[in-house]
Enzyme design. Sequence first.
Site, PDB file in Angstrom:
ATOM      1  N   VAL A 181      47.358   0.256  43.702  1.00 12.19           N
ATOM      2  CA  VAL A 181      46.303  -0.355  42.863  1.00 12.19           C
ATOM      3  C   VAL A 181      45.731   0.696  41.911  1.00 12.19           C
ATOM      4  O   VAL A 181      45.352   1.788  42.326  1.00 12.19           O
ATOM      5  CB  VAL A 181      45.177  -0.926  43.765  1.00 12.19           C
ATOM      6  CG1 VAL A 181      44.000  -1.379  42.914  1.00 12.19           C
ATOM      7  CG2 VAL A 181      45.719  -2.093  44.584  1.00 12.19           C
ATOM      8  N   GLY A 182      45.707   0.347  40.608  1.00  9.17           N
ATOM      9  CA  GLY A 182      45.236   1.325  39.614  1.00  9.17           C
ATOM     10  C   GLY A 182      46.284   2.404  39.429  1.00  9.17           C
ATOM     11  O   GLY A 182      45.964   3.534  39.083  1.00  9.17           O
ATOM     12  N   HIS A 229      36.632   6.473  43.449  1.00  9.11           N
ATOM     13  CA  HIS A 229      35.584   7.398  42.970  1.00  9.11           C
ATOM     14  C   HIS A 229      35.110   7.006  41.565  1.00  9.11           C
ATOM     15  O   HIS A 229      34.096   7.490  41.077  1.00  9.11           O
ATOM     16  CB  HIS A 229      36.021   8.864  43.043  1.00  9.11           C
ATOM     17  CG  HIS A 229      37.000   9.277  41.974  1.00  9.11           C
ATOM     18  ND1 HIS A 229      37.155  10.577  41.601  1.00  9.11           N
ATOM     19  CD2 HIS A 229      37.874   8.565  41.210  1.00  9.11           C
ATOM     20  CE1 HIS A 229      38.063  10.668  40.656  1.00  9.11           C
ATOM     21  NE2 HIS A 229      38.526   9.461  40.411  1.00  9.11           N
TER      22      HIS A 229
HETATM   23  O1  P1S Z   1      39.888   8.303  38.755  1.00  7.87           O
HETATM   24  C1  P1S Z   1      40.397   8.462  37.488  1.00  7.87           C
HETATM   25  C2  P1S Z   1      39.968   9.769  36.922  1.00  7.87           C
HETATM   26  C3  P1S Z   1      40.460  10.970  37.461  1.00  7.87           C
HETATM   27  C4  P1S Z   1      40.148  12.186  36.827  1.00  7.87           C
HETATM   28  C5  P1S Z   1      39.338  12.199  35.699  1.00  7.87           C
HETATM   29  C6  P1S Z   1      38.808  10.981  35.216  1.00  7.87           C
HETATM   30  C7  P1S Z   1      39.137   9.766  35.809  1.00  7.87           C
HETATM   31  O2  P1S Z   1      37.962  10.942  34.105  1.00  7.87           O
HETATM   32  C8  P1S Z   1      37.230  12.123  33.927  1.00  7.87           C
HETATM   33  C9  P1S Z   1      38.166  13.285  33.765  1.00  7.87           C
HETATM   34  O3  P1S Z   1      37.424  14.465  33.625  1.00  7.87           O
HETATM   35  C10 P1S Z   1      39.122  13.087  32.646  1.00  7.87           C
HETATM   36  C11 P1S Z   1      38.882  12.566  31.383  1.00  7.87           C
HETATM   37  C12 P1S Z   1      39.979  12.535  30.506  1.00  7.87           C
HETATM   38  C13 P1S Z   1      41.227  12.984  30.904  1.00  7.87           C
HETATM   39  C14 P1S Z   1      41.458  13.495  32.182  1.00  7.87           C
HETATM   40  C15 P1S Z   1      40.365  13.538  33.064  1.00  7.87           C
HETATM   41  O4  P1S Z   1      40.341  13.964  34.387  1.00  7.87           O
HETATM   42  C16 P1S Z   1      39.088  13.480  34.956  1.00  7.87           C
HETATM   43  O5  P1S Z   1      42.096  12.822  29.840  1.00  7.87           O
HETATM   44  C17 P1S Z   1      41.350  12.258  28.762  1.00  7.87           C
HETATM   45  O6  P1S Z   1      40.023  12.104  29.200  1.00  7.87           O
END
Ligand code: P1S
Length: 347
Positions: free
Chosen positions: A189-190, A251
């Site tokens: 999922v996801g 999360h």
């Molecule tokens: O659970 C999902 C998930 C897991 C990790 C991350 C997420 C979301 O968003 C924030 C983040 O800091 C982030 C933002 C980003 C990215 C990578 C990235 O790693 C981080 O590429 C473009 O913007």
Amino acid sequence: YELHDAQIHLYKHVYNFVSSMALKSAMELGIADAIHSNGKPMTISELVSALKLQPSKAVALHRFMRLLTHNGFFTKTSEEGEEEAYALTPPSKLLIRTKPTCLNTVVGGALHPCLSDMWHASKKWFTEDDKELSLYECASGGSFWDFMNNDLQVLKIFQSAMAADSQIFKLSLKECRNVFEGLDSLVDVGGGTGGVARLIHEAFPHLKCTVLDQPQVVSGLTSTENLSFVGGDMFHSIPSSDAVLLKWVLHDWDDEHSLKILKNCKEAISGKGKEGKVIIIDIVIDEAGDDRELTELKLDYDLVMLTMFNGKEREKKEWEKLIYDAGFSSYKITPICGFKSLIEVYP
Ligand SMILES: OCc1ccc2c(c1)OC[C@]1(O)c3cc4c(cc3O[C@H]21)OCO4
């Protein structure tokens, strides 16, 4: 003298971003790639020519390398009478583009300029804005998911960042093979573009893997016999299977949304009776057990999830409450991938 130490502590935190941005610069310049392909340590002048930098920037590069070496990304080797040369360390080996464990897209993605502006609106968010919106949404007028769906370049970076993290998971898959053994079907999922699902499919060819993600994420991805992509909504329903995988999904969401997802997961595995399970791969905060650097990383992620999505990282007792509130009877936590854990949840 206490005041001096307090001052140093405060200024150090004001300038923490300098270390982040120096790391991003090293990644963008390809310094790790140059040293890796050189096969031995490199001097500043060798780096300047290999990276085709402006010769006038040699001193600046030296000073960048001095901070990055101080922060553990390089080591300096100075043979007798030789010019000092820089070698890679385990953290900078994660910046080598040709290796499967390359985390360049995580460095570039997490430090993308579109993500830092929101922090300047935090006082407004704390004092003026209604509780539903995340700081990111308040600052940019839309959700990060909408932003990525409109900016393909950032979407690509994000998806490759997730896929890069999945490669690290590949190393842990060996340690936790038993979790997937005996399963005939699994829904990721996801699961995005299938980074994890492909690894699991490779390790367990007979396991029928289905990736569930938003229609626009899976559109155009070709399904094979045991690896299929389904567009849907995990808040609405999840295809039935023996097990459901939630890697770095919960999360992103507050307890109310996470509960909804977990209840749909329980429904999806109900056909399997006691054999079914939900496999969560996420961060478990453990301030008592973890060292300071690991706890700081987990608390950093907690604020990134809060500000970006109104999501959260959870302590063991928070995971337990969520799992039991969703109607599951038991769970087992196994640390993996350095800063994440694999939580097996049983109906
Ligand atoms: O659970 C999902 C998930 C897991 C990790 C991350 C997420 C979301 O968003 C924030 C983040 O800091 C982030 C933002 C980003 C990215 C990578 C990235 O790693 C981080 O590429 C473009 O913007």
